[in-house]
Scaffold this motif. Structure first.
Motif, mmCIF file in Angstrom:
data_model
loop_
_atom_site.group_PDB
_atom_site.id
_atom_site.type_symbol
_atom_site.label_atom_id
_atom_site.label_comp_id
_atom_site.label_asym_id
_atom_site.label_seq_id
_atom_site.Cartn_x
_atom_site.Cartn_y
_atom_site.Cartn_z
ATOM 1 N N ARG A 1 -4.269 -0.665 6.682
ATOM 2 C CA ARG A 1 -3.823 -0.678 5.292
ATOM 3 C C ARG A 1 -2.323 -0.986 5.203
ATOM 4 O O ARG A 1 -1.846 -1.504 4.200
ATOM 5 C CB ARG A 1 -4.113 0.679 4.641
ATOM 6 C CG ARG A 1 -5.603 0.939 4.416
ATOM 7 C CD ARG A 1 -5.831 2.349 3.922
ATOM 8 N NE ARG A 1 -7.260 2.620 3.723
ATOM 9 C CZ ARG A 1 -7.794 3.824 3.694
ATOM 10 N NH1 ARG A 1 -7.014 4.894 3.853
ATOM 11 N NH2 ARG A 1 -9.085 3.984 3.509
ATOM 12 N N TYR A 2 -1.604 -0.642 6.256
ATOM 13 C CA TYR A 2 -0.164 -0.902 6.291
ATOM 14 C C TYR A 2 0.149 -2.256 6.923
ATOM 15 O O TYR A 2 1.058 -2.960 6.467
ATOM 16 C CB TYR A 2 0.546 0.208 7.089
ATOM 17 C CG TYR A 2 0.452 1.565 6.446
ATOM 18 C CD1 TYR A 2 1.447 2.012 5.581
ATOM 19 C CD2 TYR A 2 -0.630 2.403 6.687
ATOM 20 C CE1 TYR A 2 1.373 3.257 4.980
ATOM 21 C CE2 TYR A 2 -0.722 3.653 6.090
ATOM 22 C CZ TYR A 2 0.280 4.071 5.238
ATOM 23 O OH TYR A 2 0.193 5.298 4.636
ATOM 24 N N THR B 1 3.967 7.640 7.360
ATOM 25 C CA THR B 1 2.903 7.068 8.190
ATOM 26 C C THR B 1 3.300 5.679 8.678
ATOM 27 O O THR B 1 3.113 5.334 9.850
ATOM 28 C CB THR B 1 1.585 6.979 7.390
ATOM 29 O OG1 THR B 1 1.216 8.297 6.962
ATOM 30 C CG2 THR B 1 0.474 6.386 8.233
ATOM 31 N N ARG B 2 3.845 4.882 7.781
ATOM 32 C CA ARG B 2 4.285 3.541 8.153
ATOM 33 C C ARG B 2 5.363 3.611 9.238
ATOM 34 O O ARG B 2 5.324 2.866 10.224
ATOM 35 C CB ARG B 2 4.826 2.804 6.932
ATOM 36 C CG ARG B 2 5.220 1.352 7.188
ATOM 37 C CD ARG B 2 5.715 0.686 5.909
ATOM 38 N NE ARG B 2 5.857 -0.744 6.075
ATOM 39 C CZ ARG B 2 6.952 -1.325 6.583
ATOM 40 N NH1 ARG B 2 7.981 -0.593 6.957
ATOM 41 N NH2 ARG B 2 7.003 -2.649 6.703
ATOM 42 N N THR C 1 -6.692 3.352 8.624
ATOM 43 C CA THR C 1 -5.446 3.631 7.907
ATOM 44 C C THR C 1 -4.352 2.662 8.333
ATOM 45 O O THR C 1 -3.605 2.134 7.503
ATOM 46 C CB THR C 1 -4.995 5.072 8.156
ATOM 47 O OG1 THR C 1 -5.988 5.975 7.653
ATOM 48 C CG2 THR C 1 -3.661 5.359 7.475
ATOM 49 N N TYR D 1 0.820 -1.217 0.000
ATOM 50 C CA TYR D 1 0.000 0.000 0.000
ATOM 51 C C TYR D 1 0.849 1.260 0.000
ATOM 52 O O TYR D 1 0.546 2.230 -0.700
ATOM 53 C CB TYR D 1 -0.908 -0.011 1.233
ATOM 54 C CG TYR D 1 -1.695 1.255 1.422
ATOM 55 C CD1 TYR D 1 -2.769 1.567 0.589
ATOM 56 C CD2 TYR D 1 -1.365 2.162 2.436
ATOM 57 C CE1 TYR D 1 -3.500 2.730 0.764
ATOM 58 C CE2 TYR D 1 -2.080 3.329 2.611
ATOM 59 C CZ TYR D 1 -3.145 3.609 1.777
ATOM 60 O OH TYR D 1 -3.852 4.777 1.944
ATOM 61 N N GLU D 2 1.953 1.268 0.789
ATOM 62 C CA GLU D 2 2.745 2.490 0.920
ATOM 63 C C GLU D 2 3.529 2.840 -0.334
ATOM 64 O O GLU D 2 4.094 3.928 -0.433
ATOM 65 C CB GLU D 2 3.707 2.392 2.115
ATOM 66 C CG GLU D 2 4.704 1.260 2.043
ATOM 67 C CD GLU D 2 4.203 0.006 2.724
ATOM 68 O OE1 GLU D 2 5.060 -0.781 3.160
ATOM 69 O OE2 GLU D 2 2.983 -0.177 2.832
ATOM 70 N N LYS E 1 3.122 8.157 2.706
ATOM 71 C CA LYS E 1 2.748 6.853 3.219
ATOM 72 C C LYS E 1 3.899 6.187 3.964
ATOM 73 O O LYS E 1 3.686 5.506 4.966
ATOM 74 C CB LYS E 1 2.269 5.970 2.064
ATOM 75 C CG LYS E 1 0.921 6.394 1.498
ATOM 76 C CD LYS E 1 0.482 5.486 0.368
ATOM 77 C CE LYS E 1 -0.901 5.866 -0.140
ATOM 78 N NZ LYS E 1 -1.354 4.987 -1.236
ATOM 79 N N GLN E 2 5.120 6.390 3.493
ATOM 80 C CA GLN E 2 6.270 5.829 4.189
ATOM 81 C C GLN E 2 6.425 6.464 5.565
ATOM 82 O O GLN E 2 6.769 5.789 6.541
ATOM 83 C CB GLN E 2 7.547 6.032 3.370
ATOM 84 C CG GLN E 2 8.764 5.307 3.929
ATOM 85 C CD GLN E 2 8.574 3.802 3.975
ATOM 86 O OE1 GLN E 2 8.175 3.191 2.998
ATOM 87 N NE2 GLN E 2 8.852 3.190 5.128
ATOM 88 N N SER F 1 3.823 8.075 -2.066
ATOM 89 C CA SER F 1 4.653 7.088 -1.372
ATOM 90 C C SER F 1 5.441 7.689 -0.214
ATOM 91 O O SER F 1 5.625 7.031 0.816
ATOM 92 C CB SER F 1 5.612 6.415 -2.358
ATOM 93 O OG SER F 1 6.431 7.370 -2.998
#
Length: 203
Positions: free
Chosen positions: A54-55, A17-18, A51, A5-6, A14-15, A11
């Motif tokens: 999703r990771y 957030t991860r 959210t 997902y990330e 998202k990275q 990206s």
């Protein structure tokens, strides 16, 4: 194979957030208690539960990601030399330090590795990285012990050095961590000296 997902869309965001979820999980692990769930890590990172999933679709995926980075190929410096005792001492000292510094995460991964249904190589503790590092230290012995002998010796040493040994030495034997670390190093060096004195290594 599906794309993580990330890696789709924004990206970089998202990275981040991860990484925030992983950092939150590590902080919760360090506080002790039960391993954090995805929901708990999401709450600590101020990220919605939807959210977060999703990771990391489950707790195990989150905890594996929160385990310390161990992808390095060697624990030896470039100028390690050929003295196998010095090489092993360097590797074992670094390995023991890594285990103690990341003890909460190591203990969490050990608990996961003991769960029924966990398959080989699914978790970091079962990937044999430490054995590879020890074999690297023992490299000068290959002409003498053969590849099989070096591997067997590395396995024997790994059996005395790891989170499993640390847990037994501290929780069961009641040793302070400094003494436990010293005993793990002593055991590793003792096995090496036995192999050198014997001239072969057979199990």
């Amino acid at each position: 194979m599906s794309t993580p997902y990330e890696l789709v869309g924004r990206s970089r965001q998202k990275q981040r957030t991860r990484n925030d979820l992983i950092a939150a999980a590590r902080e919760l692990i360090a506080q002790g208690g039960a391993p954090p769930t995805v929901e708990e890590a999401a709450a600590a990172a101020s990220i919605s539960r939807t959210t977060a999933y999703r990771y990391f679709p489950n707790q195990k995926a989150l905890l594996v990601a929160a385990h310390p980075e161990t992808e390095i190929a060697s624990l030896l410096p470039p100028d390690a030399g050929d003295d196998v005792e010095d090489r092993l001492r360097t590797v074992i000292t670094s390995l023991v330090t890594l285990i103690i510094e990341s003890e909460p995460q190591q203990r969490t991964m050990l608990r996961l590795s003991l769960e029924p249904g966990t398959t080989p190589n699914e978790l970091p503790l079962r990937k044999g990285r430490a054995i590879g590092w020890i074999e690297d230290a023992l490299e000068p012995l290959r002409p003498r012990l053969t590849d099989d002998g070096v591997h067997r010796l590395a396995v024997a040493i790994r059996a005395t050095v790891g989170i499993e040994s640390l847990v037994w030495l501290t929780d069961v034997a009641g040793l302070p961590r400094e003494q436990a670390a010293q005993l793990m190093r002593w055991s590793a060096e003792g096995l090496l000296r036995h192999a050198l004195a014997d001239g072969t290594w057979q199990l």
